[in-house]
Scaffold this motif. Sequence first.
Motif, PDB file in Angstrom:
ATOM      1  N   ASP A   1       0.806  -1.368  -0.241  1.00 48.14           N
ATOM      2  CA  ASP A   1      -0.086  -0.079  -0.040  1.00 48.14           C
ATOM      3  C   ASP A   1       0.830   0.955  -0.269  1.00 48.14           C
ATOM      4  O   ASP A   1       1.027   2.104   1.114  1.00 48.14           O
ATOM      5  CB  ASP A   1      -0.935   0.540   1.380  1.00 48.14           C
ATOM      6  CG  ASP A   1      -2.275  -0.889   1.719  1.00 48.14           C
ATOM      7  OD1 ASP A   1      -2.110  -1.743   0.582  1.00 48.14           O
ATOM      8  OD2 ASP A   1      -2.823  -0.906   1.941  1.00 48.14           O
ATOM      9  N   THR A   2       1.878   1.374  -1.200  1.00 42.35           N
ATOM     10  CA  THR A   2       2.764   2.493  -0.600  1.00 42.35           C
ATOM     11  C   THR A   2       2.570   2.764  -2.561  1.00 42.35           C
ATOM     12  O   THR A   2       2.141   1.623  -3.580  1.00 42.35           O
ATOM     13  CB  THR A   2       4.304   2.066  -0.509  1.00 42.35           C
ATOM     14  OG1 THR A   2       3.923   1.622   0.849  1.00 42.35           O
ATOM     15  CG2 THR A   2       5.027   2.815  -0.569  1.00 42.35           C
TER      16      THR A   2
ATOM     17  N   SER B   1       3.563   7.945  -0.597  1.00 38.82           N
ATOM     18  CA  SER B   1       2.371   8.068   0.239  1.00 38.82           C
ATOM     19  C   SER B   1       2.307   6.271   0.732  1.00 38.82           C
ATOM     20  O   SER B   1       2.818   5.575  -0.171  1.00 38.82           O
ATOM     21  CB  SER B   1       1.716   7.947  -0.130  1.00 38.82           C
ATOM     22  OG  SER B   1       1.138   9.280  -1.032  1.00 38.82           O
TER      23      SER B   1
ATOM     24  N   ARG C   1      -0.077   3.877   3.276  1.00 40.98           N
ATOM     25  CA  ARG C   1      -1.479   4.048   3.433  1.00 40.98           C
ATOM     26  C   ARG C   1      -1.323   4.235   4.496  1.00 40.98           C
ATOM     27  O   ARG C   1      -0.892   3.012   5.257  1.00 40.98           O
ATOM     28  CB  ARG C   1      -1.889   3.788   2.412  1.00 40.98           C
ATOM     29  CG  ARG C   1      -3.576   3.602   3.236  1.00 40.98           C
ATOM     30  CD  ARG C   1      -4.330   2.953   2.043  1.00 40.98           C
ATOM     31  NE  ARG C   1      -4.506   2.531   0.603  1.00 40.98           N
ATOM     32  CZ  ARG C   1      -5.665   3.520  -0.082  1.00 40.98           C
ATOM     33  NH1 ARG C   1      -6.172   3.769   0.529  1.00 40.98           N
ATOM     34  NH2 ARG C   1      -5.575   3.123  -1.448  1.00 40.98           N
TER      35      ARG C   1
ATOM     36  N   LEU D   1      -4.948   9.724   1.282  1.00 41.90           N
ATOM     37  CA  LEU D   1      -3.536   9.541   0.857  1.00 41.90           C
ATOM     38  C   LEU D   1      -2.874  10.683   1.175  1.00 41.90           C
ATOM     39  O   LEU D   1      -1.555  11.095   1.115  1.00 41.90           O
ATOM     40  CB  LEU D   1      -3.738   8.589  -0.594  1.00 41.90           C
ATOM     41  CG  LEU D   1      -3.829   7.183  -1.054  1.00 41.90           C
ATOM     42  CD1 LEU D   1      -3.309   6.884  -1.976  1.00 41.90           C
ATOM     43  CD2 LEU D   1      -2.058   6.568   0.186  1.00 41.90           C
TER      44      LEU D   1
ATOM     45  N   THR E   1      -0.441  11.112   3.398  1.00 36.71           N
ATOM     46  CA  THR E   1       0.148  10.813   3.733  1.00 36.71           C
ATOM     47  C   THR E   1       1.574  11.108   3.011  1.00 36.71           C
ATOM     48  O   THR E   1       3.059  10.365   2.794  1.00 36.71           O
ATOM     49  CB  THR E   1      -0.312   9.113   3.113  1.00 36.71           C
ATOM     50  OG1 THR E   1      -0.132   9.034   2.113  1.00 36.71           O
ATOM     51  CG2 THR E   1      -1.581   8.711   4.111  1.00 36.71           C
TER      52      THR E   1
ATOM     53  N   LEU F   1      -3.757   5.606  -7.199  1.00 41.02           N
ATOM     54  CA  LEU F   1      -3.856   7.346  -6.462  1.00 41.02           C
ATOM     55  C   LEU F   1      -5.086   7.059  -7.562  1.00 41.02           C
ATOM     56  O   LEU F   1      -5.342   7.224  -8.915  1.00 41.02           O
ATOM     57  CB  LEU F   1      -2.749   7.448  -7.030  1.00 41.02           C
ATOM     58  CG  LEU F   1      -1.683   7.426  -5.967  1.00 41.02           C
ATOM     59  CD1 LEU F   1      -0.679   8.867  -6.255  1.00 41.02           C
ATOM     60  CD2 LEU F   1      -2.456   8.044  -4.828  1.00 41.02           C
TER      61      LEU F   1
END
Length: 396
Positions: free
Chosen positions: A282-283, A300, A302, A346, A349, A396
């Motif tokens: 989750d990046t 980001s 998450r 997001l 982050t 995204l």
Amino acid sequence: MRVYLDNNATTIVDPQVKTVMDPFFCQYYGNPNSLHAFASDTHIDLNRSLEKIYAGINAPKEDSVVVTSCATESNNWVLKSIYFDYILTGRKNHIIISEVEHPSIIATARFLESLGTKVTYLPINSEGLIEAHTIRDFITDKTALVSIMWANNETGAIFPIEEIAEICQEKGVLFHTDAVQAIGKVPVNMQELKVDYLTFSAHKFHGPKGIGALYMRKGKELKPLLHGGEHMGGLRSGTLNVPGIVGMGKAMELAVDSLMFDMPDVKALRDHLEDELLKINDTFVVTPREKRTHNTMLISFRGIEGEAMLWDLNKAGIGASTGSACASEDLESNPVMEAIGAEADLAHTAIRFSLSRFTTKEEVDYTIGVVHEAVKRLRGISSSYAYTPKDHVSEL
Ligand code: PLP
């Protein structure tokens, strides 16, 4: 260990730059405009430094490169002069900027808006990029100026300046680019580019703080913003910052060399950092690598507030940035993340890592370890991450 990965905010002064500046503090300290030897002691170095600055952007001799105190001044100068010359006089009433310009452009445009100027904020796409042709839809016969940055300070996204400049020239509209994040990262050739005004700032390319410049094409010179003792062809006032100019000249020379010699190494380090951080679930990274400056990554994680990640990084001696207004009482989300339409969770982050030719592999490897640990710790205590549905691994 201390690791500096905030080079889009400012850079270390290259020791070679510091060395050439040193004599101009206590030895050759005369005011260049005075009529004695203390002044003329500075002239040769001043001229050589200006030549280096012209050479660095391949500017024709007949054009003006006017030294300013910073890019903020250069950007203010362009917008405010255009206002005085074209908008206040009623000849035009409109300027176009992108929605992700630096605050020195956005805040100035808002100020001009308060005085009656119409401002169009050109959108970026979901990759954080500008599509040049979209400019055509907004230019009217009342448009006085288009001002679009060359490379974005948050994402590193490189905007299509050559194409935008062509369109502006074809439509008879003046074009300014804020090239602060472009010097030393992309080749700049004012003999070929159809750009009328170009802003840069020495402290972004290993020069000193407090010195920048505004390039103006011959015949497109702006009225001075500062009055009282004009120099530089009558375009700017204020005693010349001799050590700063000498430092900016050397820094420009080194930046151009660095583009050739260091860029592959810096890019390899940035890509290594990015590859290792993207192994975390989750990046997400904004803007494809080939469309970004080689030193920058906005990433980001998450479920992790950017400020919380910065806290952990700072405790481990690592300096990075969130790009959000940390100083304000409301924690604002990253403006570029908002502009690309990132989901609200997001947008808060994003962390920006920006490298330089002084960044080492050891520093990058250390950072990778610290970030992996920080993600584990912070996601462990993140209520928003805990409640994110497992299949919610969206783009995204
Ligand atoms: N423009 C861009 C794109 C920047 O990144 C910055 C600094 O962050 C500036 C302008 C302002 O530069 P200066 O600090 O020289 O005023």
